[in-house]
Design a protein around this motif. Structure first.
Motif, PDB file in Angstrom:
ATOM      1  N   PHE A 131       0.767  -1.286   0.078  1.00  0.00           N
ATOM      2  CA  PHE A 131       0.127   0.010   0.092  1.00  0.00           C
ATOM      3  C   PHE A 131       0.937   1.234  -0.137  1.00  0.00           C
ATOM      4  N   ARG A 135      -3.398   3.542  -2.946  1.00  0.00           N
ATOM      5  CA  ARG A 135      -3.328   2.311  -3.738  1.00  0.00           C
ATOM      6  C   ARG A 135      -3.039   1.205  -2.743  1.00  0.00           C
ATOM      7  N   GLY A 137      -2.989  -3.431  -2.109  1.00  0.00           N
ATOM      8  CA  GLY A 137      -3.289  -4.677  -2.756  1.00  0.00           C
ATOM      9  C   GLY A 137      -2.361  -5.970  -2.321  1.00  0.00           C
ATOM     10  N   THR A 157      -6.109   2.522   2.745  1.00  0.00           N
ATOM     11  CA  THR A 157      -5.293   1.397   1.845  1.00  0.00           C
ATOM     12  C   THR A 157      -4.507   0.206   2.681  1.00  0.00           C
ATOM     13  N   ALA A 161      -5.561  -3.568   1.538  1.00  0.00           N
ATOM     14  CA  ALA A 161      -4.656  -4.688   1.214  1.00  0.00           C
ATOM     15  C   ALA A 161      -4.985  -5.701   2.100  1.00  0.00           C
ATOM     16  N   GLY A 186      -5.071  -5.637  -6.990  1.00  0.00           N
ATOM     17  CA  GLY A 186      -5.218  -4.160  -6.266  1.00  0.00           C
ATOM     18  C   GLY A 186      -6.078  -3.387  -6.804  1.00  0.00           C
TER      19      GLY A 186
END
Length: 458
Positions: A131, A135, A137, A157, A161, A186
């Motif tokens: 992360f 963003r 994932g 985030t 994740a 993600g």
């Protein structure tokens, strides 16, 4: 004393195995989940970081509801708890409070690694939570993470994740996807249409504003995920956030299997009161309303202009743009064993009225003819009415609601930052890359729902 039905006590993810025929009885379905366990490995260099702590706690809170064999957390947990979640004084206390166990990762158990960079290639399932910026994932443990400078980590985030990591581990253990653990999965919460969340060509915008007034409709699976996500946001004075919490239901044993804030001590109590108590421990101000959300619900001028909706019925959703809210973000989740990982997220008002969006209500597919339900009938454990009620309950998994919650809250945050919001987001966690988004055409630039700035350095 509450008399709970069999439907009220059924683990919603164990129900998946009954419905798809992989378990021939309720006992066998629940035994499958008790045979699943995972480990979380926290790098010592990341242990004192609030975002990495948030990722660990999110993974524990979600994982212990899915992997009933247990969630083991390895690493240095004897550090002060610096995340915003109110679960203890140290990371170790918080892990235990959420249902995790301290210890080394057992051999052969899927591992979610929380750390700062690529690690060694592992013989079994091992993914790293990644992360940065907006963003979040997962990537295989030995793979590079987010490339470029994504900017400051946005507080939601790590939860995103963790949810995707728990989903991936369940795909692996259940045998649904042979490639689980060997792929990158993600999203960018700033730009859901971005096909490559791993490539930060420029820094994502810094989080600058937080909402101060929200109305949460429904306090089960989705509603509790909304609140957990709000709990991660860096309020300088948490009391700046005032929440209206609306639900008319009580906590049942099955609630715990999907709802991230529920524990056994809450069973039999009103959802509004138990969830308000948690929100107040976080420092938020709350008002509760213990009635159905329906055509008679009307927002007053002094009440929150933004609503977050986690209802699981179309009748309530048809009223969402008729109750006086200036902006609504809502999520609907799949209910069956084949589509429970799917989600459909709307913001309202939109091009199509809510009454039209949910104009027709399709009857839920019944799994009553599956072998596990026939066994209940044949042995007399339940009568036909009881079996029908149980078969009609939704399959659910907490990692689905947690993913949806980060997307829903991100829509509100983007609205506060003057960015475009999505009218519709559709995705399935089997393959989130194949998602669909559509932009809002309404102009919300004149909306001032109340906000506070994020303190510097948060």
């Amino acid at each position: 004393m509450n008399a709970f039905t069999s439907a009220d006590t059924m683990h919603r993810l164990a129900k998946r195995a009954m419905d798809n025929g992989s378990a021939r009885s309720r006992e066998e379905a629940e035994a499958l989940l008790r045979g699943y366990r995972i480990a979380i490995a926290l790098d010592d260099t990341a242990a004192a970081d609030r975002h990495h702590q948030a990722a660990v706690l999110s993974a524990v809170a979600l994982g212990r509801r899915v992997f009933l064999g247990g969630v083991t957390v390895a690493g240095n947990l004897d550090v002060p708890l610096v995340t915003t979640l109110p679960f203890g004084r140290t990371l170790a206390e918080a892990v235990v409070a959420l249902g995790g166990t301290r210890g080394d990762a057992p051999a052969g158990v899927p591992v979610l690694r929380v750390g700062n960079g690529p690690g060694d290639r592992m013989p079994g399932f091992c993914v790293r939570l990644a992360f940065a910026g907006w963003r979040g994932g997962i990537v295989p443990n030995d793979a590079e993470g987010i490339a470029g400078d994504a900017g400051e980590t946005m507080a939601l985030t790590p939860m995103l994740a963790a949810a995707l990591g728990v989903n991936e581990a369940f795909l692996h253990l259940s045998g649904e996807m042979p490639s689980a653990g060997r792929r990158c999965v993600g999203l960018s919460l700033w730009n859901l249409a971005d096909p490559d969340w791993l490539d930060a060509r420029a820094p994502d915008p810094a989080l600058r504003y937080l909402p101060t007034r929200l109305w949460l409709i429904g306090l089960g699976h989705l509603g509790q995920a909304f609140l957990f996500a709000l709990g991660l946001l860096p309020y300088e004075r948490p009391s700046d956030l005032h929440l209206i919490l609306q639900d008319d239901d009580i906590v049942t044993p099955s609630t715990e299997s999907t709802s991230i804030l529920t524990d056994a001590a809450m069973i039999g109590k009103k959802k509004t009161r138990t969830i308000a108590a948690w929100a107040e421990r976080r420092g938020f101000a709350t008002t509760i309303t213990e009635r159905l959300f329906d055509k008679d619900t009307r927002r007053q001028q002094h009440e929150p202009a933004i609503a977050l909706c986690g209802l699981d019925n179309a009748a309530g959703r048809r009223q969402l743009d008729l109750s006086g809210f200036e902006f609504v973000a809502e999520a609907g989740l799949g209910r069956g064993h084949a589509d429970f990982r799917s989600m459909l997220i709307h913001t309202l008002p939109g091009e199509v009225p809510a009454a039209k969006l949910w104009e027709s209500v399709d009857a839920a597919d019944s799994a009553i003819d599956a072998a596990a339900y026939r066994k209940l009938l044949d042995e007399g454990s339940l009568d036909r009415c009881g079996v029908t009620l149980l078969a009609g309950k939704a399959v659910g998994a907490p990692f689905v609601g947690a993913t949806a919650a980060t997307i829903v809250i991100a829509e509100v945050l983007r609205l506060l930052h003057g960015a475009p919001v999505n009218r519709l987001v559709e995705l399935n966690l089997v393959n989130p890359d194949h998602r669909r988004t559509a932009p809002q055409t309404n102009d919300f630039s004149g909306l001032n729902p109340g906000f506070v700035p994020v303190p510097e350095g948060s």
